[in-house]
Scaffold this active site. Structure first.
Site, short mmCIF file in Angstrom:
data_model
loop_
_atom_site.label_atom_id
_atom_site.label_comp_id
_atom_site.label_asym_id
_atom_site.label_seq_id
_atom_site.Cartn_x
_atom_site.Cartn_y
_atom_site.Cartn_z
N ASN A 76 1.00 -1.10 0.33
CA ASN A 76 -0.08 0.25 -0.30
C ASN A 76 0.81 0.95 0.43
OD1 ASN A 76 -2.18 -1.40 -0.04
ND2 ASN A 76 -2.66 -1.26 2.65
N THR B 125 -15.84 38.82 -30.23
CA THR B 125 -16.93 38.91 -29.66
C THR B 125 -18.05 37.79 -30.06
OG1 THR B 125 -18.90 40.35 -29.13
CG2 THR B 125 -16.02 40.74 -28.05
N HIS B 126 -18.41 36.91 -29.13
CA HIS B 126 -20.14 35.84 -30.24
C HIS B 126 -19.48 35.53 -31.89
CE1 HIS B 126 -22.43 37.91 -26.70
NE2 HIS B 126 -21.29 39.42 -27.34
N SER C 230 -8.30 13.34 -48.12
CA SER C 230 -9.08 12.39 -47.63
C SER C 230 -8.99 11.87 -48.82
CB SER C 230 -9.83 13.48 -48.25
OG SER C 230 -11.47 12.86 -48.72
N LYS D 225 -8.86 17.82 -50.62
CA LYS D 225 -8.44 18.31 -49.22
C LYS D 225 -7.78 18.65 -48.17
CE LYS D 225 -11.75 18.83 -46.69
NZ LYS D 225 -13.26 18.50 -46.33
N GLU E 191 -8.24 19.62 -34.94
CA GLU E 191 -9.20 18.65 -35.05
C GLU E 191 -9.21 17.21 -32.86
OE1 GLU E 191 -12.15 17.33 -38.05
OE2 GLU E 191 -9.77 18.10 -38.92
N TYR F 267 -6.32 1.78 2.52
CA TYR F 267 -6.65 1.27 0.87
C TYR F 267 -7.68 0.05 0.79
CZ TYR F 267 -5.03 -1.33 -3.18
OH TYR F 267 -4.45 -1.38 -4.58
N1 ARG Z 1 -1.24 -4.11 -7.36
C1 ARG Z 1 -1.70 -2.76 -6.06
C2 ARG Z 1 -2.65 -1.39 -6.84
O1 ARG Z 1 -2.18 -1.38 -7.42
C3 ARG Z 1 -1.02 -2.80 -5.10
C4 ARG Z 1 -1.23 -2.62 -3.47
C5 ARG Z 1 -1.77 -3.46 -3.20
N2 ARG Z 1 -2.29 -3.51 -2.09
C6 ARG Z 1 -3.45 -4.55 -1.50
N3 ARG Z 1 -3.25 -4.14 0.01
N4 ARG Z 1 -3.65 -6.04 -2.22
O2 ARG Z 1 -3.18 -0.83 -5.66
#
Ligand code: ARG
Length: 458
Positions: free
Chosen positions: A110, A155-156, A277, A283, A290, A317
């Protein structure tokens, strides 16, 4: 048995494995993952959690992985590894054995993924900013080369008052410079170190998080461990900065599309940036512009994805967060490419100066000049406006333009109107008179170019 399956019976389901893998998207930040681990090794060694010789072995192993990633000698395999963190760790154990199994002390995927994404994003934001500075420089160069050309200010999408092309381009340039400020603001919040937060609660081991931050060149830490692993507002902020930038670019792109039409014909995109084109041989399509306009929509969608992904998500997480990577990568790539394409288009296009001035002939863009001339002779602006409006109407009915009022003919409509309108009906003189700060006269244009040049990297 695969890693992390110790408490389960058997392997994970095949479909589950595929849906669960972040490896394809993680590959773009593989080097960041290794860099994070190198810093973590130093932190573990400083905390006495690794002996010096173990730390050396790990550093060598990680260095080797870096080289293998660069030359393709080793490729993380999505069939085996769920993500880049598991892949690098497994490779390290393959290369150096037992010390590799100590690397994951005092960290979690994490805080690892949070660190990797910040390192990756920091690099990308700097690239985007450089590209934005490149476009800004190209626009300023254009101001200097073609900026004295007259054109109608709209403008506009109706002709309003004559301006210098430089004045018009500077409006885009200032927007770009604010885009760069927004990128810098986002970078400041991205550039904080979450490493050492562990899964969410910190760690009992005596680690020095400041050391990790210093080694990874983060000027600050994410103080709270739970915030460190769950925050994604820095991604949203970076995405928002890119989305706003793209909104600005799309306006510039739209003008290039418009200005390249036969009806308006103020610029001609280079052959390199025009396309043909498949059926109409004549063209000459402004597809580059674009596409930039179109990519803006795509980037807004990615920002939306990042906002919705986190909406209502409880701390800390959650695996949902893994879905951040693809929209984030895509939006940075599209923004970067759009900036570079726009820069190239501006560098190469031809400004049809004669056409710019021709568009001003025979129209009423100088009507405000007459009103302002009356004001200079003491007439209240409202009265002047009404008087000139009647003059415009009369000229239009005669099938002519404001020059019909010259040589004293206009005084019928208002006795204070000068009899010689020469100066007033000259668009060059009209532009030169607009000397208020930020006005369209050339010295003001030059002053702003100077200000904006000071913001460019050396
Ligand atoms: N592959 C996971 C991600 O990208 C990494 C973290 C994973 N943590 C967990 N508690 N499963 O977020």
């Amino acid at each position: 048995m695969s890693r992390l399956r110790g408490r389960f019976e058997g392997e994970v389901d095949e479909l589950m494995r595929r849906v669960s893998s972040s490896l394809p998207a993680d590959l773009d930040m593989a080097e960041d993952d290794v860099e994070g681990s190198v810093a973590h090794v130093a932190v573990l060694a400083a905390a006495g959690l690794l002996a010096e010789h173990e730390a050396d072995v790990l550093r060598e192993g990680l260095q080797r992985i870096r080289t293998e990633l660069a030359d393709g000698a080793w490729k993380p395999d999505p069939a085996i590894h769920e993500d880049i963190h598991m892949a690098v760790e497994a490779r390290l154990v393959e290369l150096v054995g037992e010390p590799g199994r100590r690397l994951h002390t005092a960290r979690s995927r994490n805080d690892q993924v949070a660190t990797d994404v910040r390192l990756w994003l920091r690099r990308r934001l700097r690239e985007v900013d450089l590209a934005a500075a490149g476009l800004l420089a190209a626009v300023l160069d254009r101001v200097e080369s073609d900026g004295r050309t007259l054109m109608p200010g709209y403008t506009h999408l109706q002709r309003g008052q004559p301006v210098l092309l430089g004045h018009h381009l500077l409006a885009h340039a200032w927007a770009l410079s604010r885009d760069r400020e927004r990128l810098a603001g986002a970078l400041e919040r991205v550039n904080r170190c979450p490493l050492g937060a562990g899964a969410l609660a910190g760690t009992p081991h005596p680690i020095d998080r400041q050391l990790a931050a210093d080694l990874l060149a983060f000027p600050a830490l994410v103080e709270n461990a739970m915030d460190a692993v769950s925050a994604r507002d820095h991604l949203q902020e970076a995405a928002a900065a890119c989305a706003i930038l793209m909104a600005n670019l799309s306006r510039m792109a739209e003008e290039l599309v418009l200005w390249s039409t036969a009806e308006i014909d103020l610029v001609r995109l280079s052959d390199r940036h025009s396309t043909g084109s498949s059926i109409m041989p004549q063209k000459r399509n402004p597809d580059g512009a674009e596409l930039v306009r179109g990519k803006a929509g795509r980037v807004f969608g990615a920002l939306q994805a990042l906002l919705v992904l986190v909406k209502g998500l409880p701390l800390a997480y959650n695996r949902d967060l893994q879905e951040e990577r693809e929209p984030l990568q895509d939006l940075l790539r599209q923004t970067f490419d759009s900036l570079r394409l726009m820069t190239a288009m501006w560098r190469d296009l031809e400004v049809r100066r004669d056409r710019f001035e021709a568009t001003l002939r025979g129209d009423f863009a100088l009507a405000t000049e007459l009103a302002d001339a009356l004001v200079r002779r003491g007439v209240p602006f409202r009265d002047a406006h009404e008087g000139v409006a009647r003059m415009v109407r009369w000229c239009e009915e005669q099938g002519g333009d404001l020059t019909l009022l010259d040589h004293g003919r206009g005084t019928v409509f208002h006795p204070s109107l000068p009899s010689d309108l020469g100066e007033l009906l000259d668009p060059h003189a009209a532009v030169a008179r607009r000397t208020s700060r930020g006005g369209t006269c050339w010295p003001e244009v030059e002053r702003q170019v100077e200000l904006l040049r000071q913001t460019l990297p050396a």
